[in-house]
Motif scaffolding. Structure first.
Motif, PDB file in Angstrom:
ATOM      1  N   MET A   1       0.846  -1.187   0.000  1.00 15.38           N
ATOM      2  CA  MET A   1       0.000   0.000   0.000  1.00 15.38           C
ATOM      3  C   MET A   1       0.887   1.245   0.000  1.00 15.38           C
ATOM      4  N   THR A   2       0.603   2.193  -0.851  1.00 13.82           N
ATOM      5  CA  THR A   2       1.405   3.418  -0.925  1.00 13.82           C
ATOM      6  C   THR A   2       1.055   4.353   0.228  1.00 13.82           C
ATOM      7  N   ASP A   3       1.897   5.378   0.417  1.00 17.29           N
ATOM      8  CA  ASP A   3       1.599   6.385   1.442  1.00 17.29           C
ATOM      9  C   ASP A   3       0.237   7.021   1.187  1.00 17.29           C
ATOM     10  N   SER A   4      -0.016   7.334  -0.067  1.00 18.03           N
ATOM     11  CA  SER A   4      -1.283   7.989  -0.419  1.00 18.03           C
ATOM     12  C   SER A   4      -2.476   7.125  -0.049  1.00 18.03           C
ATOM     13  N   GLN A   5      -2.380   5.838  -0.355  1.00 17.56           N
ATOM     14  CA  GLN A   5      -3.482   4.926  -0.021  1.00 17.56           C
ATOM     15  C   GLN A   5      -3.669   4.835   1.491  1.00 17.56           C
ATOM     16  N   LEU A   6      -2.548   4.735   2.207  1.00 16.28           N
ATOM     17  CA  LEU A   6      -2.629   4.679   3.663  1.00 16.28           C
ATOM     18  C   LEU A   6      -3.292   5.936   4.221  1.00 16.28           C
ATOM     19  N   ILE A   7      -2.860   7.072   3.730  1.00 11.87           N
ATOM     20  CA  ILE A   7      -3.391   8.347   4.243  1.00 11.87           C
ATOM     21  C   ILE A   7      -4.881   8.468   3.957  1.00 11.87           C
ATOM     22  N   ARG A   8      -5.282   8.034   2.757  1.00  9.97           N
ATOM     23  CA  ARG A   8      -6.712   8.056   2.432  1.00  9.97           C
ATOM     24  C   ARG A   8      -7.512   7.180   3.394  1.00  9.97           C
ATOM     25  N   GLU A   9      -6.974   5.993   3.674  1.00  7.30           N
ATOM     26  CA  GLU A   9      -7.650   5.067   4.602  1.00  7.30           C
ATOM     27  C   GLU A   9      -7.735   5.675   6.002  1.00  7.30           C
ATOM     28  N   ILE A  10      -6.639   6.286   6.445  1.00  2.00           N
ATOM     29  CA  ILE A  10      -6.618   6.902   7.780  1.00  2.00           C
ATOM     30  C   ILE A  10      -7.627   8.040   7.845  1.00  2.00           C
ATOM     31  N   LYS A  11      -7.632   8.860   6.797  1.00  4.54           N
ATOM     32  CA  LYS A  11      -8.590   9.976   6.758  1.00  4.54           C
ATOM     33  C   LYS A  11     -10.031   9.476   6.758  1.00  4.54           C
ATOM     34  N   ASP A  12     -10.237   8.294   6.202  1.00  6.68           N
ATOM     35  CA  ASP A  12     -11.586   7.715   6.167  1.00  6.68           C
ATOM     36  C   ASP A  12     -11.953   7.016   7.474  1.00  6.68           C
ATOM     37  N   GLY A  13     -11.057   7.052   8.452  1.00  3.49           N
ATOM     38  CA  GLY A  13     -11.412   6.516   9.769  1.00  3.49           C
ATOM     39  C   GLY A  13     -10.645   5.281  10.204  1.00  3.49           C
ATOM     40  N   ASN A  14      -9.826   4.716   9.355  1.00  2.67           N
ATOM     41  CA  ASN A  14      -9.065   3.530   9.741  1.00  2.67           C
ATOM     42  C   ASN A  14      -7.757   3.987  10.417  1.00  2.67           C
ATOM     43  N   VAL A  15      -7.882   4.550  11.619  1.00  6.28           N
ATOM     44  CA  VAL A  15      -6.747   5.193  12.291  1.00  6.28           C
ATOM     45  C   VAL A  15      -5.656   4.210  12.711  1.00  6.28           C
ATOM     46  N   GLN A  16      -5.984   2.919  12.778  1.00  7.94           N
ATOM     47  CA  GLN A  16      -4.958   1.926  13.133  1.00  7.94           C
ATOM     48  C   GLN A  16      -3.826   1.911  12.113  1.00  7.94           C
ATOM     49  N   LEU A  17      -4.120   2.306  10.890  1.00  4.09           N
ATOM     50  CA  LEU A  17      -3.092   2.302   9.845  1.00  4.09           C
ATOM     51  C   LEU A  17      -2.030   3.379  10.058  1.00  4.09           C
TER      52      LEU A  17
END
Length: 197
Positions: A1-17
Motif C-alpha cells: 500500500m502506498t503512502d497515499s493509499q494509507l493516508i486516504r484510509e486513515i482519513k476515512d477513519g481507519n486510524v490503526q493504519l
C-alpha cells in the motif's frame, strides 16, 4: 500500500493504519531529529521530539494535501519546526547542561588512541555543523545524513532548488574552512619545515 493509499484510509477513519505510516518513517525522522539536536547537545530528547512530530502529524493529517507536498516532505517539515521550537525554548530558558541532566561524554581514557582521534574528529565536524546558520545546517543534515534530494530539501525549507544548492555550497565551504587547520596534512607541514633548514 502506498503512502497515499494509507493516508486516504486513515482519513476515512481507519486510524490503526497510522502505526504503519509511523513504521515507514520513524527511523528517518528520529535520525533527522537526532542530528539536528546533536550540535546543541540535546540528543537525549530526540525520541520525545520524534514522537511529538508524529503526534502533530496525526492531529493535522486531515489538512495534509498531497498535491502540495509528499508525505515525507511534510513530515520532515513538521520535525524541523518541532526541533527549532524546542531549541528556542531551551535558549530562552537558558537551561544549563547540569540542570538538563545532560552530561558530557565519559572519559576517553580507556579507549584506544584511534578511537579517541576518530571521536575527536567527529566532534569537530559536529561543532562545525552546529556553527552554521540554521538553514545551512538543516540543508546539510537533510542532504548528508538523510540523503534527501534537492527538491525534497527545497520543499522542507521553503526554498528553491537553486537556493538549496547555494545553501549546501556555503555550508560545505564553511565546514571546510572551520576544519582546515585541524585537518592540515602534518606531513606537508614537516616537508615545508625541511625546506627552510
Amino acid at each position: 500500500m502506498t503512502d497515499s493509499q494509507l493516508i486516504r484510509e486513515i482519513k476515512d477513519g481507519n486510524v490503526q493504519l497510522y502505526s504503519e505510516l509511523m513504521l515507514r518513517y520513524e527511523r528517518k525522522i528520529l535520525s533527522f531529529v537526532y542530528h539536528m539536536l546533536k550540535g546543541a547537545q540535546m540528543e537525549i530528547h530526540a525520541e520525545d521530539l520524534c514522537a511529538e512530530t508524529f503526534y502533530k502529524a496525526y492531529r493535522s493529517l486531515q489538512t495534509f494535501r498531497e498535491v502540495e507536498a509528499s508525505f515525507s516532505t511534510w513530515l520532515y517539515t513538521i520535525a524541523r519546526n518541532t526541533v527549532l521550537s524546542e531549541l528556542r525554548k531551551q535558549r530562552s530558558g537558558k537551561v544549563s547542561l547540569e540542570e538538563s541532566g545532560i552530561t558530557p561524554q565519559s572519559s576517553f581514557e580507556s579507549l584506544p588512541e584511534q578511537t579517541i582521534l576518530r571521536n575527536e574528529k567527529v566532534d569537530l565536524v559536529r561543532e562545525a555543523i552546529r556553527n552554521l546558520p540554521e538553514k545551512q545546517r538543516s540543508a546539510l543534515i537533510l542532504r548528508e545524513y538523510e540523503q534527501l534530494d534537492y527538491q525534497e530539501i527545497a520543499n522542507i525549507l521553503g526554498q528553491t532548488v537553486s537556493s538549496v544548492k547555494s545553501l549546501l555550497f556555503r555550508a560545505r565551504a564553511s565546514v571546510k574552512t572551520q576544519l582546515e587547520s585541524y585537518f592540515a596534512e602534518p606531513v606537508y607541514e614537516e616537508y615545508k619545515g625541511m625546506n627552510h633548514r
